[in-house]
Design an enzyme around this catalytic site. Structure first.
Site, mmCIF file in Angstrom:
data_model
loop_
_atom_site.group_PDB
_atom_site.id
_atom_site.type_symbol
_atom_site.label_atom_id
_atom_site.label_comp_id
_atom_site.label_asym_id
_atom_site.label_seq_id
_atom_site.Cartn_x
_atom_site.Cartn_y
_atom_site.Cartn_z
ATOM 1 N N TYR A 22 73.471 -6.582 66.160
ATOM 2 C CA TYR A 22 72.710 -7.829 66.350
ATOM 3 C C TYR A 22 71.589 -7.601 67.355
ATOM 4 C CZ TYR A 22 71.498 -12.508 67.917
ATOM 5 O OH TYR A 22 70.794 -13.636 68.277
ATOM 6 N N GLU A 64 73.035 -21.568 67.482
ATOM 7 C CA GLU A 64 72.802 -21.662 68.923
ATOM 8 C C GLU A 64 73.430 -22.936 69.484
ATOM 9 O OE1 GLU A 64 71.786 -19.468 70.907
ATOM 10 O OE2 GLU A 64 70.843 -18.004 69.587
ATOM 11 N N TRP A 106 78.127 -15.665 72.935
ATOM 12 C CA TRP A 106 77.475 -15.484 71.645
ATOM 13 C C TRP A 106 78.290 -14.589 70.713
ATOM 14 C CZ3 TRP A 106 74.586 -17.633 68.338
ATOM 15 C CH2 TRP A 106 74.029 -16.893 67.281
#
Length: 201
Positions: free
Chosen positions: A21, A43, A51
């Site tokens: 990522y 988000e 995350w």
């Protein structure tokens, strides 16, 4: 025998999914409306969580939210919310689920008005600035993200405060916060560096 040290990454170096990522997505400019909607949705779900938690659940999120097709998600009702809140593969949070549905509807309304989320998001891009040297140099929010959050809320989007808006700006490449010594920053900076002129023979 000498070993070559592993390349420095801003984050994610110890986890292959997170490293991929970091290398291939974070900070890469995104302009597709579908992709922007997905990133803003994720988000919002990330708020208050790590995350990597969202990243690991992303396939399940995509399944639960019809691959983040805004036309489908905009039609969700109470039965869909109940389904989402019973799905332990995703983050079960009513406010965030309802925000994702509301944001799909806001996106469709934005398109109906002749505007795009791409234009709204990228209008918040700040002037160029030096690369951060450490994470302490990376802000959690900026005047631009506050302005973006205000505009998105005026358009009917939810769960898009200045901090979430800034995270979306980072994720979509509106800002590039890769640290100066990061392997991605070095690669991108080398690719954009001026090429020296070849001396005439």
């Amino acid at each position: 025998m000498t070993t070559t040290p592993a390349p420095f990454r801003c984050f994610g170096g110890s986890d292959p999914l997170y490293a991929a990522y970091h290398d291939d997505e974070w900070g890469v400019p995104v302009h597709d409306e579908h992709a922007l909607y997905e990133r803003i949705s994720l988000e919002a779900f990330q708020s208050g969580l790590a995350w990597i938690t969202i990243l690991r659940k992303r396939p399940a999120f995509r399944e639960a939210f019809a691959d983040f097709d805004p036309r489908v998600v905009a039609s969700y009702g109470e039965d869909d919310i109940a389904r989402l809140l019973s799905d332990d593969r995703i983050v079960r949070n009513r406010a965030k689920a309802e925000a994702t549905i509301a944001n799909a509807r806001a996106l469709l309304a934005l398109h109906a008005s002749g505007r795009t989320l791409d234009a709204v998001l990228w209008s918040s891009a700040p002037p160029p600035r030096p690369r951060p040297l450490t994470w302490s140099d990376v802000p959690g929010r900026t005047p631009e993200s506050a302005a973006l959050a205000k505009e998105l809320k005026s358009l009917g989007f939810r769960f898009v405060g200045p901090t979430t808006a800034y995270a979306a700006m980072q994720a979509c490449g509106v800002v590039d916060d890769h640290l100066a010594d990061c392997v991605v920053a070095r690669r991108w900076d080398a690719a954009s560096a001026p090429v020296a002129a070849t001396p005439a023979e």
